[in-house]
Design a protein around this motif. Sequence first.
Motif, PDB file in Angstrom:
ATOM      1  N   GLU A 102       0.839  -1.200   0.000  1.00  0.00           N
ATOM      2  CA  GLU A 102       0.000   0.000   0.000  1.00  0.00           C
ATOM      3  C   GLU A 102       0.875   1.252   0.000  1.00  0.00           C
ATOM      4  O   GLU A 102       2.028   1.227   0.446  1.00  0.00           O
ATOM      5  CB  GLU A 102      -0.910   0.026   1.240  1.00  0.00           C
ATOM      6  CG  GLU A 102      -1.864  -1.140   1.351  1.00  0.00           C
ATOM      7  CD  GLU A 102      -3.107  -0.980   0.492  1.00  0.00           C
ATOM      8  OE1 GLU A 102      -3.184  -0.002  -0.284  1.00  0.00           O
ATOM      9  OE2 GLU A 102      -4.001  -1.843   0.605  1.00  0.00           O
ATOM     10  N   TYR A 104       0.920   5.128   1.463  1.00  0.00           N
ATOM     11  CA  TYR A 104       0.319   5.991   2.472  1.00  0.00           C
ATOM     12  C   TYR A 104       0.919   7.387   2.388  1.00  0.00           C
ATOM     13  O   TYR A 104       2.031   7.586   1.890  1.00  0.00           O
ATOM     14  CB  TYR A 104       0.574   5.438   3.878  1.00  0.00           C
ATOM     15  CG  TYR A 104      -0.032   4.080   4.143  1.00  0.00           C
ATOM     16  CD1 TYR A 104      -1.338   3.958   4.620  1.00  0.00           C
ATOM     17  CD2 TYR A 104       0.706   2.921   3.936  1.00  0.00           C
ATOM     18  CE1 TYR A 104      -1.890   2.719   4.882  1.00  0.00           C
ATOM     19  CE2 TYR A 104       0.163   1.674   4.192  1.00  0.00           C
ATOM     20  CZ  TYR A 104      -1.130   1.575   4.658  1.00  0.00           C
ATOM     21  OH  TYR A 104      -1.671   0.337   4.910  1.00  0.00           O
ATOM     22  N   TYR A 118      -3.047   8.609   5.930  1.00  0.00           N
ATOM     23  CA  TYR A 118      -3.968   8.455   4.804  1.00  0.00           C
ATOM     24  C   TYR A 118      -3.467   7.339   3.897  1.00  0.00           C
ATOM     25  O   TYR A 118      -2.264   7.221   3.646  1.00  0.00           O
ATOM     26  CB  TYR A 118      -4.054   9.742   3.986  1.00  0.00           C
ATOM     27  CG  TYR A 118      -4.740  10.907   4.676  1.00  0.00           C
ATOM     28  CD1 TYR A 118      -6.027  11.288   4.328  1.00  0.00           C
ATOM     29  CD2 TYR A 118      -4.085  11.644   5.658  1.00  0.00           C
ATOM     30  CE1 TYR A 118      -6.656  12.367   4.939  1.00  0.00           C
ATOM     31  CE2 TYR A 118      -4.689  12.721   6.284  1.00  0.00           C
ATOM     32  CZ  TYR A 118      -5.981  13.077   5.915  1.00  0.00           C
ATOM     33  OH  TYR A 118      -6.599  14.144   6.528  1.00  0.00           O
ATOM     34  N   ARG A 119      -4.396   6.543   3.375  1.00  0.00           N
ATOM     35  CA  ARG A 119      -4.056   5.488   2.409  1.00  0.00           C
ATOM     36  C   ARG A 119      -4.507   5.914   1.013  1.00  0.00           C
ATOM     37  O   ARG A 119      -5.560   6.531   0.855  1.00  0.00           O
ATOM     38  CB  ARG A 119      -4.749   4.177   2.789  1.00  0.00           C
ATOM     39  CG  ARG A 119      -4.451   3.019   1.829  1.00  0.00           C
ATOM     40  CD  ARG A 119      -5.119   1.729   2.303  1.00  0.00           C
ATOM     41  NE  ARG A 119      -6.565   1.867   2.421  1.00  0.00           N
ATOM     42  CZ  ARG A 119      -7.413   1.776   1.407  1.00  0.00           C
ATOM     43  NH1 ARG A 119      -6.959   1.540   0.181  1.00  0.00           N
ATOM     44  NH2 ARG A 119      -8.704   1.924   1.600  1.00  0.00           N
ATOM     45  N   CYS A 120      -3.688   5.593   0.027  1.00  0.00           N
ATOM     46  CA  CYS A 120      -4.040   5.929  -1.354  1.00  0.00           C
ATOM     47  C   CYS A 120      -5.075   4.936  -1.867  1.00  0.00           C
ATOM     48  O   CYS A 120      -4.805   3.743  -2.004  1.00  0.00           O
ATOM     49  CB  CYS A 120      -2.797   5.899  -2.241  1.00  0.00           C
ATOM     50  SG  CYS A 120      -3.122   6.447  -3.925  1.00  0.00           S
ATOM     51  N   GLU A 121      -6.264   5.437  -2.134  1.00  0.00           N
ATOM     52  CA  GLU A 121      -7.349   4.603  -2.659  1.00  0.00           C
ATOM     53  C   GLU A 121      -7.356   4.607  -4.182  1.00  0.00           C
ATOM     54  O   GLU A 121      -7.724   3.611  -4.813  1.00  0.00           O
ATOM     55  CB  GLU A 121      -8.689   5.119  -2.124  1.00  0.00           C
ATOM     56  CG  GLU A 121      -9.864   4.221  -2.404  1.00  0.00           C
ATOM     57  CD  GLU A 121     -11.120   4.729  -1.730  1.00  0.00           C
ATOM     58  OE1 GLU A 121     -11.724   5.707  -2.249  1.00  0.00           O
ATOM     59  OE2 GLU A 121     -11.493   4.184  -0.674  1.00  0.00           O
ATOM     60  N   ARG A 122      -6.963   5.713  -4.774  1.00  0.00           N
ATOM     61  CA  ARG A 122      -6.802   5.812  -6.231  1.00  0.00           C
ATOM     62  C   ARG A 122      -5.657   6.785  -6.495  1.00  0.00           C
ATOM     63  O   ARG A 122      -5.692   7.946  -6.083  1.00  0.00           O
ATOM     64  CB  ARG A 122      -8.080   6.336  -6.899  1.00  0.00           C
ATOM     65  CG  ARG A 122      -7.990   6.360  -8.431  1.00  0.00           C
ATOM     66  CD  ARG A 122      -9.241   6.977  -9.030  1.00  0.00           C
ATOM     67  NE  ARG A 122      -9.361   8.402  -8.704  1.00  0.00           N
ATOM     68  CZ  ARG A 122     -10.497   9.091  -8.798  1.00  0.00           C
ATOM     69  NH1 ARG A 122     -11.616   8.487  -9.194  1.00  0.00           N
ATOM     70  NH2 ARG A 122     -10.530  10.388  -8.501  1.00  0.00           N
ATOM     71  N   ARG A 126      -6.859  10.273  -4.803  1.00  0.00           N
ATOM     72  CA  ARG A 126      -7.872   9.910  -3.809  1.00  0.00           C
ATOM     73  C   ARG A 126      -7.184   9.252  -2.615  1.00  0.00           C
ATOM     74  O   ARG A 126      -6.642   8.157  -2.729  1.00  0.00           O
ATOM     75  CB  ARG A 126      -8.933   8.978  -4.390  1.00  0.00           C
ATOM     76  CG  ARG A 126     -10.066   8.678  -3.382  1.00  0.00           C
ATOM     77  CD  ARG A 126     -11.094   7.728  -3.960  1.00  0.00           C
ATOM     78  NE  ARG A 126     -11.807   8.336  -5.076  1.00  0.00           N
ATOM     79  CZ  ARG A 126     -12.571   7.651  -5.915  1.00  0.00           C
ATOM     80  NH1 ARG A 126     -12.694   6.334  -5.780  1.00  0.00           N
ATOM     81  NH2 ARG A 126     -13.197   8.269  -6.906  1.00  0.00           N
ATOM     82  N   TRP A 127      -7.233   9.945  -1.474  1.00  0.00           N
ATOM     83  CA  TRP A 127      -6.583   9.493  -0.250  1.00  0.00           C
ATOM     84  C   TRP A 127      -7.615   9.483   0.869  1.00  0.00           C
ATOM     85  O   TRP A 127      -8.373  10.441   1.033  1.00  0.00           O
ATOM     86  CB  TRP A 127      -5.421  10.420   0.108  1.00  0.00           C
ATOM     87  CG  TRP A 127      -4.368  10.487  -0.951  1.00  0.00           C
ATOM     88  CD1 TRP A 127      -4.411  11.197  -2.124  1.00  0.00           C
ATOM     89  CD2 TRP A 127      -3.119   9.784  -0.956  1.00  0.00           C
ATOM     90  NE1 TRP A 127      -3.272  11.004  -2.852  1.00  0.00           N
ATOM     91  CE2 TRP A 127      -2.450  10.136  -2.164  1.00  0.00           C
ATOM     92  CE3 TRP A 127      -2.493   8.913  -0.063  1.00  0.00           C
ATOM     93  CZ2 TRP A 127      -1.188   9.636  -2.487  1.00  0.00           C
ATOM     94  CZ3 TRP A 127      -1.240   8.419  -0.386  1.00  0.00           C
ATOM     95  CH2 TRP A 127      -0.591   8.773  -1.579  1.00  0.00           C
ATOM     96  N   VAL A 128      -7.637   8.404   1.627  1.00  0.00           N
ATOM     97  CA  VAL A 128      -8.637   8.276   2.690  1.00  0.00           C
ATOM     98  C   VAL A 128      -7.930   8.118   4.037  1.00  0.00           C
ATOM     99  O   VAL A 128      -6.925   7.407   4.151  1.00  0.00           O
ATOM    100  CB  VAL A 128      -9.559   7.069   2.434  1.00  0.00           C
ATOM    101  CG1 VAL A 128     -10.395   7.302   1.196  1.00  0.00           C
ATOM    102  CG2 VAL A 128      -8.776   5.772   2.298  1.00  0.00           C
ATOM    103  N   VAL A 130      -7.053   6.599   7.482  1.00  0.00           N
ATOM    104  CA  VAL A 130      -7.199   5.230   7.982  1.00  0.00           C
ATOM    105  C   VAL A 130      -6.864   5.086   9.462  1.00  0.00           C
ATOM    106  O   VAL A 130      -7.350   4.159  10.115  1.00  0.00           O
ATOM    107  CB  VAL A 130      -6.342   4.236   7.171  1.00  0.00           C
ATOM    108  CG1 VAL A 130      -6.873   4.104   5.759  1.00  0.00           C
ATOM    109  CG2 VAL A 130      -4.871   4.632   7.157  1.00  0.00           C
TER     110      VAL A 130
END
Length: 295
Positions: A102, A104, A118-122, A126-128, A130
């Motif tokens: 992953e 981050y 934050y984790r990279c979702e796209r 796009r960072w969410v 966590v």
Amino acid sequence: MIELWHAGFVPRPIADVAANPPTADEIVWLPPQGGFRFAADPFGIKRDEGLTLFAETWDYRVKRGEIHYFQYDNDNRLVTSGPALIEPFHLSYPFLIEEGGELYMLPEAHKSGVLTLYRCERFPDRWVPVKTLLDLPAIDATVVRHDGRWWMFYALPGAERRAMRELHVAWADDLRGPWRQHAANPVRAGLETSRPGGTPFVQDGKLHLPMQDCAATYGAAINLLRIDTLTPERFCATPVGRLTAGEWLDGYTDGFHTLSGHDDVTFIDVKRLHRSAAEPFIKLQFKLRKALGKR
């Protein structure tokens, strides 16, 4: 007088750049961000399709940092750019971490009161969130895995330039924590080598930290700190080098406060102190936006 920063990258590994500073013709600079705007705190990552640089972008009319991305192809040509992470509070220092397949980001967001991973979702936009890693307003948190543990180096806000004169350390067995405070915090004091300024790297078998020299001015230069002892109870380090902006970019000789790297690329930024007759108008725009709730 305001500070304007300009970010760029050098196609050489960070340890090499630290030992042999670049010449002006080696550096690829981001495009100008426009009047009273800048990009600073660059971090980046290389992938097959090219290089993506993340940086804080700042507009003096808004006075709230955002994280934007700048994507380059393998010939160092800018392909696209845009927002990567925007929050209601200030963001800067988008420190990147690769772990467990992953990607981050650990941006500085001390106005939020906590330090959030934050984790990279796209990729790259796009960072969410966590995990809250610290219930502290950590500044310029810098993370590295070393000797079987995760280590974090950071500053804290406070009176009398505390954010520039105290170095704090935390450690964990897992990136997501729990994170424990070093027994000797603050492990270091002084304006020359207490605020993190980029990616840790190994040179001659020793871990080195780029640190901001804030003695004369904020982000005047990068001092390299060699870590001699690092355990949960003990910390010992020695300043071993200094890098200044030199003549890399015309007019930008007043500071240098980020030295980060990934693979065979190093990211830097430089500062100029700027005075303009338009400053009162820019300040008025900020006050009007604030009064209208447009933050």
